[in-house]
Design an enzyme around this catalytic site. Structure first.
Site, mmCIF file in Angstrom:
data_model
loop_
_atom_site.group_PDB
_atom_site.id
_atom_site.type_symbol
_atom_site.label_atom_id
_atom_site.label_comp_id
_atom_site.label_asym_id
_atom_site.label_seq_id
_atom_site.Cartn_x
_atom_site.Cartn_y
_atom_site.Cartn_z
ATOM 1 N N HIS A 66 -32.341 8.230 14.754
ATOM 2 C CA HIS A 66 -33.113 7.194 15.418
ATOM 3 C C HIS A 66 -33.871 6.341 14.412
ATOM 4 C CE1 HIS A 66 -35.142 5.439 18.841
ATOM 5 N NE2 HIS A 66 -36.297 5.600 18.232
ATOM 6 N N GLU A 102 -9.152 -11.835 15.204
ATOM 7 C CA GLU A 102 -9.893 -11.856 13.932
ATOM 8 C C GLU A 102 -10.004 -13.288 13.397
ATOM 9 O OE1 GLU A 102 -9.183 -7.272 12.477
ATOM 10 O OE2 GLU A 102 -7.961 -8.813 11.546
ATOM 11 N N GLY A 130 2.359 -11.630 16.582
ATOM 12 C CA GLY A 130 3.021 -10.391 16.181
ATOM 13 C C GLY A 130 3.689 -10.500 14.828
ATOM 14 N N THR A 153 -2.636 -0.002 7.186
ATOM 15 C CA THR A 153 -2.580 0.399 5.777
ATOM 16 C C THR A 153 -2.778 1.906 5.559
ATOM 17 O OG1 THR A 153 -3.297 -1.763 5.078
ATOM 18 C CG2 THR A 153 -3.679 0.026 3.524
ATOM 19 N N SER A 165 0.821 -1.218 0.000
ATOM 20 C CA SER A 165 0.000 0.000 0.000
ATOM 21 C C SER A 165 0.855 1.267 0.000
ATOM 22 C CB SER A 165 -0.904 0.006 1.232
ATOM 23 O OG SER A 165 -1.686 -1.147 1.250
ATOM 24 N N LYS A 179 -8.902 -11.027 4.686
ATOM 25 C CA LYS A 179 -9.430 -11.214 6.057
ATOM 26 C C LYS A 179 -10.869 -10.725 6.168
ATOM 27 C CE LYS A 179 -9.484 -7.920 8.529
ATOM 28 N NZ LYS A 179 -8.399 -7.343 9.250
ATOM 29 N N ALA A 201 15.262 -7.022 -4.314
ATOM 30 C CA ALA A 201 16.190 -5.889 -4.279
ATOM 31 C C ALA A 201 17.045 -5.926 -3.028
ATOM 32 C CB ALA A 201 15.393 -4.589 -4.313
HETATM 33 P P1 NDP Z 1 -0.459 -7.783 17.820
HETATM 34 O O1 NDP Z 1 0.665 -7.003 18.339
HETATM 35 O O2 NDP Z 1 -1.805 -7.174 17.704
HETATM 36 O O3 NDP Z 1 -0.636 -9.080 18.720
HETATM 37 C C1 NDP Z 1 0.418 -9.957 18.965
HETATM 38 C C2 NDP Z 1 -0.032 -10.878 20.081
HETATM 39 O O4 NDP Z 1 0.950 -11.895 20.268
HETATM 40 C C3 NDP Z 1 -0.179 -10.158 21.406
HETATM 41 O O5 NDP Z 1 -1.287 -10.692 22.062
HETATM 42 C C4 NDP Z 1 1.129 -10.497 22.109
HETATM 43 O O6 NDP Z 1 1.011 -10.516 23.507
HETATM 44 C C5 NDP Z 1 1.380 -11.909 21.621
HETATM 45 N N1 NDP Z 1 2.796 -12.279 21.610
HETATM 46 C C6 NDP Z 1 3.836 -11.570 21.123
HETATM 47 N N2 NDP Z 1 4.985 -12.249 21.244
HETATM 48 C C7 NDP Z 1 4.658 -13.423 21.836
HETATM 49 C C8 NDP Z 1 5.401 -14.550 22.229
HETATM 50 N N3 NDP Z 1 6.724 -14.610 22.058
HETATM 51 N N4 NDP Z 1 4.747 -15.583 22.808
HETATM 52 C C9 NDP Z 1 3.406 -15.521 22.996
HETATM 53 N N5 NDP Z 1 2.645 -14.484 22.634
HETATM 54 C C10 NDP Z 1 3.267 -13.437 22.062
HETATM 55 O O7 NDP Z 1 0.044 -8.372 16.439
HETATM 56 P P2 NDP Z 1 -0.703 -9.129 15.268
HETATM 57 O O8 NDP Z 1 0.292 -10.060 14.720
HETATM 58 O O9 NDP Z 1 -2.027 -9.628 15.683
HETATM 59 O O10 NDP Z 1 -0.924 -7.958 14.237
HETATM 60 C C11 NDP Z 1 0.208 -7.197 13.823
HETATM 61 C C12 NDP Z 1 -0.184 -5.786 13.527
HETATM 62 O O11 NDP Z 1 -0.855 -5.751 12.287
HETATM 63 C C13 NDP Z 1 -1.161 -5.194 14.523
HETATM 64 O O12 NDP Z 1 -0.515 -4.636 15.625
HETATM 65 C C14 NDP Z 1 -1.876 -4.171 13.696
HETATM 66 O O13 NDP Z 1 -1.110 -2.998 13.723
HETATM 67 C C15 NDP Z 1 -1.869 -4.796 12.313
HETATM 68 N N6 NDP Z 1 -3.166 -5.445 12.044
HETATM 69 C C16 NDP Z 1 -4.258 -4.651 11.936
HETATM 70 C C17 NDP Z 1 -5.481 -5.191 11.695
HETATM 71 C C18 NDP Z 1 -6.663 -4.295 11.590
HETATM 72 O O14 NDP Z 1 -6.486 -3.109 11.371
HETATM 73 N N7 NDP Z 1 -7.877 -4.802 11.795
HETATM 74 C C19 NDP Z 1 -5.675 -6.639 11.519
HETATM 75 C C20 NDP Z 1 -4.452 -7.376 11.671
HETATM 76 C C21 NDP Z 1 -3.258 -6.787 11.911
HETATM 77 P P3 NDP Z 1 1.090 -9.183 24.392
HETATM 78 O O15 NDP Z 1 -0.227 -8.518 24.222
HETATM 79 O O16 NDP Z 1 1.319 -9.681 25.769
HETATM 80 O O17 NDP Z 1 2.228 -8.400 23.870
#
Ligand code: NDP
Length: 461
Positions: free
Chosen positions: A439, A184, A265, A314, A15, A51, A115
């Site tokens: 409403h 999600e 993550g 995005t 994007s 998604k 690249a």
């Molecule tokens: P997030 O940061 O939202 O979530 C990651 C999750 O994994 C958290 O619950 C985190 O725990 C956990 N975690 C991280 N490391 C470990 C580990 N080593 N062991 C166990 N659990 C772990 O990341 P996502 O991958 O879900 O999404 C990435 C990004 O992409 C989002 O932050 C968002 O910015 C974007 N995104 C946006 C969407 C939307 O706009 N609807 C949809 C999907 C993605 P803890 O909370 O304790 O850190």
């Protein structure tokens, strides 16, 4: 001024990269964009777009149940995963084609290759084996799903990218993580009839969101049958006959599943790009470090989007790209303001949030007046659906400014887009209340919350 092959080379056609390339080219610059996989990036190919289609599909199971209360009988409903999967992939490929068409129309040269930087003004095409020079280079390579390499059997799990392409829908899935992607996909899988377990290391899912909203979402997901195991992580995945998996947790539990999804993550795509060799500074998490103008420490190199790990959304990548082009190709220095960016989680219930959470606002020293409303939207009453909606306003007691809006329930992502305008504009609660209700809607509650649930008179100690 040295002669370069291009005015701008963009690495990564997602994007952010595509928007920057098109706009820069339209300004008269000679632009190339290099992509190693497929034009479109995470959002279009293996993120937001596919998604959202899967979320739509998953909502039908509840809609069929709700329909009974409105006099409908839907006893013939069957779901076919390959039909949905293939339809989504067709649409994604169509969108990728549109991106290519738009790049061509804007006169951007598309180069399919991998690249690597080989200098501050030079990019090496690793497949073709030749180098190209550019006055400016924009890194827009995004990120990828992180896998905990140290976990035994982690390779038996899949990532969100794989989930879109599954041969068949699993009967049972275990999802690791409690963030955007985990919830999600928990929503998608459980809505499609998959027995779904979320394994989350924290106390409550959706860390970073308002505490009331987190509690509401977790309770509602559990009410609809998603098992959420907090305070635990996956310690091992072992293969069982018939493609089954045995998942061992840190709390000594064992769960059998057909698929395990890593949603723990994402990591910026900077490895093997030659950034360190070109002198570009990276953060400890491997993100490209940039200033408010998306400039790296190397004067000819910029970066936008998830690779910079600022706000990984995005529309943010797009706005960063637009600001980059304004600054560099129109001589109008522009920094995108990252404050009050709304976000949405397409979970069940869906979430929309903008501005400060109650915790963040208190942390910043605000005295707060909190408005909260939890109610059953009228559609759910006839449907016999127990899902409730949560709306919360975080208001500064002294200035009356609405600092944050947090919504969980049907259409929350649509509502938050509009609420974000008011929050970004700094409107007060009194101004919200001057706005007449529409409403009957659920959103009208946003301008009808008369009585606060709490009010701080004194400044916090
Ligand atoms: P997030 O940061 O939202 O979530 C990651 C999750 O994994 C958290 O619950 C985190 O725990 C956990 N975690 C991280 N490391 C470990 C580990 N080593 N062991 C166990 N659990 C772990 O990341 P996502 O991958 O879900 O999404 C990435 C990004 O992409 C989002 O932050 C968002 O910015 C974007 N995104 C946006 C969407 C939307 O706009 N609807 C949809 C999907 C993605 P803890 O909370 O304790 O850190």
């Amino acid at each position: 001024m040295p002669q370069y092959d291009y005015d701008l080379i963009v690495i990564g056609a997602g994007s952010g990269g595509v928007r920057a390339a098109r706009l820069a080219s339209k300004s008269g610059a000679k632009v190339a964009i290099i992509e190693q996989v497929q034009v479109g990036g995470t959002c279009v190919l293996r993120g937001c777009v596919p998604k959202k289609f899967l979320v739509y599909a998953s909502e039908y199971s509840q809609a069929f149940r709700d329909a009974k209360g409105f006099g409908w009988t839907v006893d013939w409903a069957r779901f076919d995963w390959p039909t949905l999967r293939d339809a989504v992939q067709n649409e994604v490929n169509r969108l990728s084609g549109l991106y290519i068409k738009n790049l061509n129309a804007a006169n951007v040269e598309i180069i399919e290759d991998r690249a690597m930087l080989d200098g501050p003004n030079s990019v090496r095409l690793t497949r073709e084996g030749k180098s190209l020079s550019a006055a400016r280079i924009l890194i827009a390579t995004g990120g990828h799903t992180y896998r905990p390499e140290e976990t035994l059997g982690q390779e038996l799990g899949i990532t969100s990218s794989d989930a879109f392409l599954l041969e068949e829908l699993p009967a049972r899935v275990v999802i690791a993580g409690g963030g955007f992607i985990a919830l999600e996909f928990a929503t998608i899988f459980s809505g499609l009839g998959v027995d779904t377990t979320v394994v989350y290391r924290g106390e409550r899912v959706l860390r970073g969101f308002d505490h009331d909203l987190r509690a509401h979402v977790q309770a509602d997901l559990e009410r609809t049958g998603v098992k959420i195991l907090c305070g635990s992580t996956i310690s091992e995945i072992a293969a069982l006959p018939g493609n089954r998996k045995l998942v061992s947790l840190s709390n000594s539990m064992r769960i059998e599943a057909d698929q395990v999804l890593w949603a723990v993550g994402r990591t910026p795509n900077t490895a093997g790009l030659g950034l360190e060799e070109a002198g570009v500074k990276l953060s400890p998490r491997g993100a490209v470090v940039v200033d408010e103008y998306s400039r790296t420490n190397v004067p000819s190199i910029w970066a936008v989007g998830d690779v910079t790990d600022r706000i990984n959304l995005t529309p943010v990548a797009i706005r960063e790209a637009v600001a980059f082009v304004e600054s560099e190709f129109h001589e109008r220095p522009t920094a995108f303001d990252h404050a009050d960016v709304a976000s949405a989680v397409f979970s069940r219930p869906p979430v929309g949030a903008v501005g400060l959470t109650e915790e963040e606002a208190r942390g910043k020293g605000h005295r707060l007046t909190i408005y909260r409303s939890v109610f059953r939207p009228m559609k759910n009453i006839l449907a016999g659906n127990e899902q409730r909606m949560l709306m919360k306003l975080v208001v500064d007691s002294k200035t009356d400014r609405v600092l944050g809006v947090h919504i969980a329930g049907a259409d929350a992502p649509e509502m938050i887009q509009l609420a974000a305008i008011a929050v970004k504009a700094g409107l007060t609660k009194a101004q919200w209340d001057m706005t007449c209700a529409v409403h009957p809607t659920a959103a009208e509650e946003l301008v009808l919350m008369g009585e606060p649930v709490s009010h701080d008179n004194e400044a916090p100690a």
